[in-house]
Design a protein around this motif. Structure first.
Motif, PDB file in Angstrom:
ATOM      1  N   MET A   1       0.741  -1.115  -0.039  1.00  0.00           N
ATOM      2  CA  MET A   1       0.111  -0.164   0.194  1.00  0.00           C
ATOM      3  C   MET A   1       0.916   1.074   0.087  1.00  0.00           C
ATOM      4  SD  MET A   1      -2.900   0.922   2.665  1.00  0.00           S
ATOM      5  CE  MET A   1      -4.023  -0.349   2.370  1.00  0.00           C
ATOM      6  N   VAL A   2       0.551   2.328  -0.731  1.00  0.00           N
ATOM      7  CA  VAL A   2       1.285   3.384  -0.896  1.00  0.00           C
ATOM      8  C   VAL A   2       1.137   4.554   0.343  1.00  0.00           C
ATOM      9  CG1 VAL A   2       1.554   5.644  -2.326  1.00  0.00           C
ATOM     10  CG2 VAL A   2       1.037   3.565  -3.423  1.00  0.00           C
ATOM     11  N   PHE A   3       2.116   4.754   0.886  1.00  0.00           N
ATOM     12  CA  PHE A   3       2.238   5.404   2.082  1.00  0.00           C
ATOM     13  C   PHE A   3       1.430   7.073   1.930  1.00  0.00           C
ATOM     14  CE2 PHE A   3       3.813   8.232   5.666  1.00  0.00           C
ATOM     15  CZ  PHE A   3       3.641   7.391   6.527  1.00  0.00           C
ATOM     16  N   ASP A   4       0.421   7.120   2.755  1.00  0.00           N
ATOM     17  CA  ASP A   4      -0.032   8.589   2.450  1.00  0.00           C
ATOM     18  C   ASP A   4       0.068   9.456   4.086  1.00  0.00           C
ATOM     19  OD1 ASP A   4      -1.666  10.898   2.393  1.00  0.00           O
ATOM     20  OD2 ASP A   4      -3.053   9.679   1.111  1.00  0.00           O
ATOM     21  N   PHE A   5       0.633  10.655   3.879  1.00  0.00           N
ATOM     22  CA  PHE A   5       0.916  11.291   5.527  1.00  0.00           C
ATOM     23  C   PHE A   5      -0.305  11.802   5.518  1.00  0.00           C
ATOM     24  CE2 PHE A   5       5.205  11.377   3.176  1.00  0.00           C
ATOM     25  CZ  PHE A   5       5.983  11.310   4.001  1.00  0.00           C
ATOM     26  N   LYS A   6      -1.091  12.047   5.048  1.00  0.00           N
ATOM     27  CA  LYS A   6      -2.358  12.779   5.362  1.00  0.00           C
ATOM     28  C   LYS A   6      -3.123  11.751   6.215  1.00  0.00           C
ATOM     29  CE  LYS A   6      -4.106  14.282   1.566  1.00  0.00           C
ATOM     30  NZ  LYS A   6      -4.929  14.694   0.567  1.00  0.00           N
ATOM     31  N   LYS A   7      -3.097  10.407   5.751  1.00  0.00           N
ATOM     32  CA  LYS A   7      -3.815   9.396   6.607  1.00  0.00           C
ATOM     33  C   LYS A   7      -2.938   8.785   7.624  1.00  0.00           C
ATOM     34  CE  LYS A   7      -6.339   7.628   2.321  1.00  0.00           C
ATOM     35  NZ  LYS A   7      -6.450   6.463   1.585  1.00  0.00           N
ATOM     36  N   GLU A   8      -1.642   8.761   7.606  1.00  0.00           N
ATOM     37  CA  GLU A   8      -0.812   8.549   8.620  1.00  0.00           C
ATOM     38  C   GLU A   8      -0.889   9.609   9.957  1.00  0.00           C
ATOM     39  OE1 GLU A   8       0.055   5.271   8.832  1.00  0.00           O
ATOM     40  OE2 GLU A   8      -0.791   4.735   7.215  1.00  0.00           O
ATOM     41  N   PHE A   9      -0.704  10.680   9.335  1.00  0.00           N
ATOM     42  CA  PHE A   9      -0.655  11.546  10.571  1.00  0.00           C
ATOM     43  C   PHE A   9      -1.800  12.383  10.368  1.00  0.00           C
ATOM     44  CE2 PHE A   9       3.619  10.449   9.061  1.00  0.00           C
ATOM     45  CZ  PHE A   9       4.108  10.035  10.444  1.00  0.00           C
ATOM     46  N   VAL A  76       2.778   9.166  -1.323  1.00  0.00           N
ATOM     47  CA  VAL A  76       2.025  10.170  -1.865  1.00  0.00           C
ATOM     48  C   VAL A  76       2.688  11.479  -1.751  1.00  0.00           C
ATOM     49  CG1 VAL A  76      -0.308  11.381  -2.086  1.00  0.00           C
ATOM     50  CG2 VAL A  76      -0.133   8.984  -1.997  1.00  0.00           C
ATOM     51  N   VAL A  77       3.027  12.313  -2.453  1.00  0.00           N
ATOM     52  CA  VAL A  77       3.457  13.715  -2.209  1.00  0.00           C
ATOM     53  C   VAL A  77       2.685  14.429  -1.346  1.00  0.00           C
ATOM     54  CG1 VAL A  77       4.385  15.838  -3.022  1.00  0.00           C
ATOM     55  CG2 VAL A  77       5.017  13.685  -4.188  1.00  0.00           C
ATOM     56  N   PRO A  78       3.074  14.809   0.014  1.00  0.00           N
ATOM     57  CA  PRO A  78       2.338  15.392   0.919  1.00  0.00           C
ATOM     58  C   PRO A  78       1.870  16.672   0.541  1.00  0.00           C
ATOM     59  CG  PRO A  78       4.389  14.719   1.977  1.00  0.00           C
ATOM     60  CD  PRO A  78       4.383  14.623   0.599  1.00  0.00           C
ATOM     61  N   PRO A 109       9.816  12.486   3.130  1.00  0.00           N
ATOM     62  CA  PRO A 109       9.929  11.255   3.877  1.00  0.00           C
ATOM     63  C   PRO A 109      11.218  11.157   4.891  1.00  0.00           C
ATOM     64  CG  PRO A 109       9.125  10.762   1.719  1.00  0.00           C
ATOM     65  CD  PRO A 109       9.590  12.072   1.769  1.00  0.00           C
ATOM     66  N   ASP A 110      11.276  10.536   6.183  1.00  0.00           N
ATOM     67  CA  ASP A 110      12.404  10.730   6.772  1.00  0.00           C
ATOM     68  C   ASP A 110      13.613   9.901   6.109  1.00  0.00           C
ATOM     69  OD1 ASP A 110      10.850  11.727   8.615  1.00  0.00           O
ATOM     70  OD2 ASP A 110      10.629  10.143   9.828  1.00  0.00           O
ATOM     71  N   PHE A 111      13.207   8.930   5.312  1.00  0.00           N
ATOM     72  CA  PHE A 111      14.453   8.243   4.458  1.00  0.00           C
ATOM     73  C   PHE A 111      15.323   8.941   3.560  1.00  0.00           C
ATOM     74  CE2 PHE A 111      10.774   6.884   1.976  1.00  0.00           C
ATOM     75  CZ  PHE A 111      11.181   7.450   0.785  1.00  0.00           C
ATOM     76  N   VAL A 112      14.625  10.333   3.205  1.00  0.00           N
ATOM     77  CA  VAL A 112      15.449  11.226   2.408  1.00  0.00           C
ATOM     78  C   VAL A 112      16.411  11.752   3.173  1.00  0.00           C
ATOM     79  CG1 VAL A 112      15.346  12.956   0.852  1.00  0.00           C
ATOM     80  CG2 VAL A 112      13.481  11.411   0.651  1.00  0.00           C
ATOM     81  N   THR A 113      17.871  11.657   2.615  1.00  0.00           N
ATOM     82  CA  THR A 113      19.007  12.243   3.339  1.00  0.00           C
ATOM     83  C   THR A 113      19.225  13.331   2.510  1.00  0.00           C
ATOM     84  OG1 THR A 113      20.491  10.982   2.017  1.00  0.00           O
ATOM     85  CG2 THR A 113      20.041   9.944   3.895  1.00  0.00           C
ATOM     86  N   GLU A 114      20.241  14.506   3.161  1.00  0.00           N
ATOM     87  CA  GLU A 114      20.600  15.428   2.491  1.00  0.00           C
ATOM     88  C   GLU A 114      21.379  14.905   1.143  1.00  0.00           C
ATOM     89  OE1 GLU A 114      22.197  19.061   4.452  1.00  0.00           O
ATOM     90  OE2 GLU A 114      22.057  17.773   6.453  1.00  0.00           O
ATOM     91  N   GLN A 115      22.144  14.032   1.201  1.00  0.00           N
ATOM     92  CA  GLN A 115      22.867  13.441  -0.131  1.00  0.00           C
ATOM     93  C   GLN A 115      21.701  12.963  -1.251  1.00  0.00           C
ATOM     94  OE1 GLN A 115      25.682  10.185   0.384  1.00  0.00           O
ATOM     95  NE2 GLN A 115      25.467   9.540  -1.696  1.00  0.00           N
ATOM     96  N   ASP A 116      20.633  12.582  -0.752  1.00  0.00           N
ATOM     97  CA  ASP A 116      19.589  12.163  -1.738  1.00  0.00           C
ATOM     98  C   ASP A 116      19.059  13.644  -2.374  1.00  0.00           C
ATOM     99  OD1 ASP A 116      19.848   9.466  -1.206  1.00  0.00           O
ATOM    100  OD2 ASP A 116      18.611   9.522   0.485  1.00  0.00           O
ATOM    101  N   PHE A 117      19.009  14.398  -1.431  1.00  0.00           N
ATOM    102  CA  PHE A 117      18.071  15.704  -1.587  1.00  0.00           C
ATOM    103  C   PHE A 117      19.182  16.353  -3.009  1.00  0.00           C
ATOM    104  CE2 PHE A 117      17.553  20.197  -1.275  1.00  0.00           C
ATOM    105  CZ  PHE A 117      16.027  20.325  -1.342  1.00  0.00           C
TER     106      PHE A 117
END
Length: 214
Positions: A1-9, A76-78, A109-117
């Motif tokens: 299932m695709v993670f949705d910030f609006k539903k999870e928070f 989902v992009v918040p 998402p928390d998994f995105v690091t500054e290097q990924d960014f």
């Protein structure tokens, strides 16, 4: 299932039409800073939005590229958010939007690091032919806040803010605006597809416990 910030928070994205106190944890954002009237066609704000989504969707679709982000999961992009203020003005003067200072943001998402960014900014710039160098990786912790759902045009926000202020006074709290704590809006509606009377916006203000004078 695709993670949705609006539903999870839900406590952060589904505010009620009455004030409530929340504690907002530290989160990471894609951020673009600027100033000026957000309604100016092709103005700085509109350009900032293009940059935000270019970087956001580059990260969102990274799993389809050779660049693999550790811990990635589909999401989902918040909703679009914004921090707003006007220098030397208490509150907000909606009649002079040219004075607006803003930081437009999208949650990461928390998994995105500054290097990924950094990879996403460079990749979006090259592939989408948009200069994304203004985008920054912004960790931010709002802490104690009051929030309320505002329904209607942005220019009608003072009515909702007045309800929030009255609630704070009754509950023994006070607004706590500063250079690092600002008026915050979370846009739950697509303004291009919904009439202004139905726009849904979470309004959030930083607060502190009122110190008794006794």
């Amino acid at each position: 299932m695709v993670f949705d910030f609006k539903k999870e928070f839900k406590e952060l994205y589904t505010a009620k039409q009455r004030p409530e106190i929340v504690t907002v944890p530290k989160m990471n954002y894609i951020a673009v800073r600027g100033q000026g009237n957000p309604n100016d066609e092709d103005g700085a704000y509109q350009q900032a939005i293009k940059v935000l989504y270019a970087v956001a969707y580059t990260l969102r679709m990274s799993y389809k590229t050779d660049y693999q982000i550790e811990g990635y999961f589909q999401y989902v992009v918040p909703p679009l958010e914004g921090f707003w203020w006007q220098d030397h003005i208490k509150g907000v003067d909606y009649t002079n939007k040219d004075l607006f200072q803003w930081i437009s943001v999208l949650r990461l998402p928390d998994f995105v690091t500054e290097q990924d960014f950094a990879w996403a900014v460079e990749t979006a710039t090259n592939k989408k032919k948009i200069d994304c160098s203004a985008a920054e990786f912004m960790p931010f912790e709002e802490g104690l806040c009051v929030q309320m759902l505002h329904v209607g045009p942005f220019d009608d926000e003072p009515t909702t803010v007045a309800v929030m202020d009255a609630f704070l006074k009754e509950a023994g709290y006070a607004n706590d605006f500063s250079d690092g704590r600002m008026h915050h809006e979370i846009y739950l509606s697509d303004a291009r597809k919904v009439t202004p009377d139905k726009w849904r916006t979470v309004l959030r203000h930083p607060i502190k416990k009122q110190v008794s004078e006794n």
